[in-house]
Structures are given as C-alpha cells and as structure tokens.
Design an enzyme around this catalytic site. Structure first.
Site, PDB file in Angstrom:
ATOM      1  N   GLY A   1      74.991  22.168 -13.666  1.00  0.00           N
ATOM      2  CA  GLY A   1      75.563  22.469 -12.063  1.00  0.00           C
ATOM      3  C   GLY A   1      76.000  23.880 -12.133  1.00  0.00           C
TER       4      GLY A   1
ATOM      5  N   ARG B   1      68.894  21.720 -14.729  1.00  0.00           N
ATOM      6  CA  ARG B   1      69.286  20.897 -15.735  1.00  0.00           C
ATOM      7  C   ARG B   1      67.733  20.606 -16.323  1.00  0.00           C
ATOM      8  NH1 ARG B   1      74.392  19.294 -14.338  1.00  0.00           N
ATOM      9  NH2 ARG B   1      74.713  19.024 -11.812  1.00  0.00           N
TER      10      ARG B   1
ATOM     11  N   ASP C   1      78.697  21.018 -21.757  1.00  0.00           N
ATOM     12  CA  ASP C   1      78.580  20.368 -22.991  1.00  0.00           C
ATOM     13  C   ASP C   1      76.898  20.361 -23.245  1.00  0.00           C
ATOM     14  OD1 ASP C   1      81.017  20.211 -24.110  1.00  0.00           O
ATOM     15  OD2 ASP C   1      81.370  18.071 -23.406  1.00  0.00           O
TER      16      ASP C   1
ATOM     17  N   THR D   1      81.964  24.734 -15.371  1.00  0.00           N
ATOM     18  CA  THR D   1      81.815  23.696 -14.696  1.00  0.00           C
ATOM     19  C   THR D   1      83.026  23.328 -13.547  1.00  0.00           C
ATOM     20  OG1 THR D   1      81.765  21.238 -14.360  1.00  0.00           O
ATOM     21  CG2 THR D   1      82.243  22.117 -16.533  1.00  0.00           C
TER      22      THR D   1
ATOM     23  N   ASP E   1      84.252  20.758 -12.687  1.00  0.00           N
ATOM     24  CA  ASP E   1      84.851  19.434 -13.293  1.00  0.00           C
ATOM     25  C   ASP E   1      85.929  19.431 -14.386  1.00  0.00           C
ATOM     26  OD1 ASP E   1      82.847  18.354 -11.656  1.00  0.00           O
ATOM     27  OD2 ASP E   1      81.621  17.868 -13.379  1.00  0.00           O
TER      28      ASP E   1
ATOM     29  N   ASP F   1      85.742  19.401 -17.229  1.00  0.00           N
ATOM     30  CA  ASP F   1      86.107  18.338 -18.280  1.00  0.00           C
ATOM     31  C   ASP F   1      85.269  18.223 -19.675  1.00  0.00           C
ATOM     32  OD1 ASP F   1      83.304  18.718 -17.250  1.00  0.00           O
ATOM     33  OD2 ASP F   1      82.777  16.943 -16.924  1.00  0.00           O
TER      34      ASP F   1
ATOM     35  N   ARG G   1      82.240  14.344 -11.189  1.00  0.00           N
ATOM     36  CA  ARG G   1      81.382  13.492 -12.225  1.00  0.00           C
ATOM     37  C   ARG G   1      82.426  12.209 -12.899  1.00  0.00           C
ATOM     38  NH1 ARG G   1      76.384  14.621 -14.046  1.00  0.00           N
ATOM     39  NH2 ARG G   1      76.457  16.817 -13.446  1.00  0.00           N
TER      40      ARG G   1
HETATM   41  O1  F6P Z   1      78.923  18.829 -12.990  1.00  0.00           O
HETATM   42  C1  F6P Z   1      79.267  19.523 -11.584  1.00  0.00           C
HETATM   43  C2  F6P Z   1      79.081  18.502 -10.351  1.00  0.00           C
HETATM   44  O2  F6P Z   1      79.193  19.168  -9.241  1.00  0.00           O
HETATM   45  C3  F6P Z   1      79.781  17.183 -10.479  1.00  0.00           C
HETATM   46  O3  F6P Z   1      80.904  17.252 -10.139  1.00  0.00           O
HETATM   47  C4  F6P Z   1      78.715  16.404  -9.686  1.00  0.00           C
HETATM   48  O4  F6P Z   1      78.858  14.937  -9.831  1.00  0.00           O
HETATM   49  C5  F6P Z   1      77.363  16.768 -10.006  1.00  0.00           C
HETATM   50  O5  F6P Z   1      77.690  18.129 -10.627  1.00  0.00           O
HETATM   51  C6  F6P Z   1      76.452  16.909  -8.750  1.00  0.00           C
HETATM   52  O6  F6P Z   1      75.232  17.386  -9.562  1.00  0.00           O
HETATM   53  P1  F6P Z   1      73.999  17.724  -8.606  1.00  0.00           P
HETATM   54  O7  F6P Z   1      74.272  19.025  -8.120  1.00  0.00           O
HETATM   55  O8  F6P Z   1      72.697  17.921  -9.745  1.00  0.00           O
HETATM   56  O9  F6P Z   1      73.723  16.884  -7.517  1.00  0.00           O
END
Ligand code: F6P
Length: 324
Positions: A14, A75, A106, A129, A131, A133, A175
């Site tokens: 992301g 991804r 990660d 990120t 997050d 995390d 997340r």
């Molecule tokens: O990891 C970053 C994040 O924005 C999370 O907070 C969220 O759950 C996820 O990515 C959303 O991913 P995507 O943009 O693939 O829907």
C-alpha cells in the site's frame, strides 16, 4: 567486498505519504555515493517485467510534497512464489542491479530477502505504511500524515456532531493494528476507542462511557473503531438502539492514505533512505532500516522480520482518562 555500481529502488504494498521523499533521498544520496540508481515501476511487478529506468538528480525534483509514489506500487502475488522470485532475480541480472532498496512493509521485505537468497545481491528495506505496524521499528513512513488526516476529518465531524448532539462513530484504517485509532483517540479526545489488539464488550467499553459522559454534561461523542475490529456499522446501530442517541457512521477509507506528507514523514523518509544507501556504500545489506528512540539503525533482515511490537497500554489508559 563487491563494489556497487547500480542499485534499484521500488515501492511495494500500500502506498504511504512520504514514499516520494524516500525515493528522492535514495536517488540523491545514491548518486552522491557514486551509484547509478534505477527506479522500478509498480513494485515487484516492474521487476518481473523489466519496467525500470535510470533516474537522475532532476527525476526527483518537486516530488517531496506529493502523496502517493511516483514509481507507483502494487501488491505482487507472483513474487510470493519461488518461480516469481527466480524470474525477478533473472531480470535483476539483465539490468545489472548490484543492490536493491525496497520501500514498503514486512511482506515487501520478505520478497527482498527471498530475492537476495537467489541472486546474492544486498537488499535494504525502508519501512513505509500508514499502519505503523512493522515490528522492528518504532516508526513507519506515512503514519504521522495519516493521523493528521484523521484528526482533520474528526475535527470537522465534531463540529456537526456538536450542533446536533450526536454520537459520531468513525472507522479508521490500520489493518490488524490500532496505532492510528489510538493516537487519534488521544488527539481528538474520543469518548471510546476500540482496538483490534484488545477484546471489547460493547456495554462496558462503549455504552457505559457514553452514558457517563452524557450524565457529566457532554453533548456529543466520538467513538473510534479500528478497521481490524470489524462490524463498525453494527456497533453504530447498537449504540443508537441502546442509548437512543442520534448516531452517524463515517468510514474514512482511502483518504487516509493520500495527502501531502507532514514534516515528520518527510524527515523520517529522508533519514531512513540516506541510511539505506550508506549501508550499501559500506558493503552492508540484507537489513531493514528502523527508528529506535532517537536513532536510525539497520537491523539484519531475518531478525527484523521476527520482531513484534505491542500497543502502548499507557496510551490506552491516557485516552480513557482524558475522555471523561
Ligand atoms: O496497509 C495500509 C492499508 O491502508 C491498511 O490500513 C488497509 O487495511 C489496507 O492498506 C487497504 O489496502 P488496499 O488499498 O489494497 O485496499
């Protein structure tokens, strides 16, 4: 020690505000150290397809203030397979990459480690990120900007909630982690905050605090739910049914990932990226750059991937205490 002539840089997973500042710093500090720097488009997808180009000092002009990533990101599922990693390694050879800097999370660092196992070139991860995390580091690029975006949104929601005496249920990203939720609960004085790291009971953790606040004279309420908890709409419906308080639900979604990065994100991205190229220049690699206290350090990648971190209990208590 093999001298590094050419490195690749990619953003993966992301996007996060501050990734551009990291790309800029990898390119500029890389060139400063005498490297040729290749920008790889769309994360590992670009590595697999050979979608990369040589960047120069001016390729990264005027990007630091922009959210997102000029290299774009993905991804990449193919890179989770051995076959995909071997194809990536082959392409890295075609482009004569002697090192790779991966800006992401990660999962992206695991991909870098696997690539290094096949091709033997040094890889360095830069944690990015919203997050926050990633276990090995106190801070990840993008977190501060995302928190400020949430803070701005909740400030606005509170204006209208006050006018109508409402309860505002706000779902934030993260997340499986509650760092954005908890920081913004303190920054916005939320009356309740529900985190994925903690089991919760709607009566004791939401309804009782809300009624307590109402009885002590409050006229509007903010309940922050981290997305990893799930069931935000159901929680909002229950609040409305049980308390009779008019309740709105706002799912902030992807707006939390955009926007011009804050000073903190620009500075941390610059420090992380300069450390990454310094490590490569000094013949190191296979590490993740991390912030620990006031220091920016490099942690061996296997060790970094095993590390975990815990949500701060003291911050949870602080948030509850200040919401009375
Ligand atoms: O990891 C970053 C994040 O924005 C999370 O907070 C969220 O759950 C996820 O990515 C959303 O991913 P995507 O943009 O693939 O829907």
């Amino acid at each position: 020690m093999k001298t590094i002539k050419r490195i690749g840089v990619l953003t993966s997973g992301g996007d996060a505000p501050g990734m551009n500042a990291a790309i800029r710093a990898v390119v500029r500090s890389g060139i400063y150290h005498g490297f040729e720097v290749f920008g790889i488009k769309k994360g590992y997808e670009g590595l697999l397809s050979g979608d990369m180009y040589e960047m120069n000092l001016r390729s990264v002009s005027d990007i630091m203030s922009r959210g997102g990533t000029i290299l774009q990101t993905a991804r990449c599922k193919d890179f989770n397979t051995q076959e995909g990693v071997e194809r990536g390694a082959r392409m890295a050879e075609v482009f004569k990459l002697d090192g790779l800097v991966v800006i992401g999370g990660d999962g992206s660092f695991r991909g870098a480690r696997d690539l290094s196992r096949v091709i033997g070139i040094p890889v360095v991860g830069i944690p990015a990120t919203i997050d926050n995390d990633i276990g090995c580091t106190d801070y990840t690029i993008g977190f501060d900007t995302a928190c400020n975006t949430v803070k701005d949104a909740i400030d606005k929601i509170k204006d209208t909630a006050y006018s109508h005496e409402r309860c505002s249920v706000v779902e934030v990203m993260g997340r499986g982690a509650g760092y954005i939720a908890l920081h913004c609960a303190i920054a916005d004085g939320a009356e309740a905050c529900i985190l994925p790291e903690k089991s919760f009971d709607i009566n004791t953790d939401i309804i009782q605090p809300l009624i307590g606040c109402r009885n002590r004279g409050k006229h509007h309420y903010v309940v922050i739910i981290a997305e990893g908890v799930g069931g935000t709409m159901d929680i909002a419906n229950e609040i409305k049914q049980i308390t009779g308080i008019s309740t709105t639900t706002t799912i902030l979604g992807h707006l939390q990932r955009g926007g011009s990065p804050t000073v903190k994100d620009r500075v941390m991205a610059s420090l992380f990226a300069c450390k990454a190229t310094e490590v490569l220049k000094n013949g190191g690699g296979n590490c993740v750059i991390a912030s620990k206290g006031d220091e920016v350090i490099a942690i061996e990648i296997e060790e970094a991937l095993k590390m975990t971190k815990k949500i701060d209990e003291h911050m949870i208590i602080t948030s509850k205490m200040l919401s009375l």
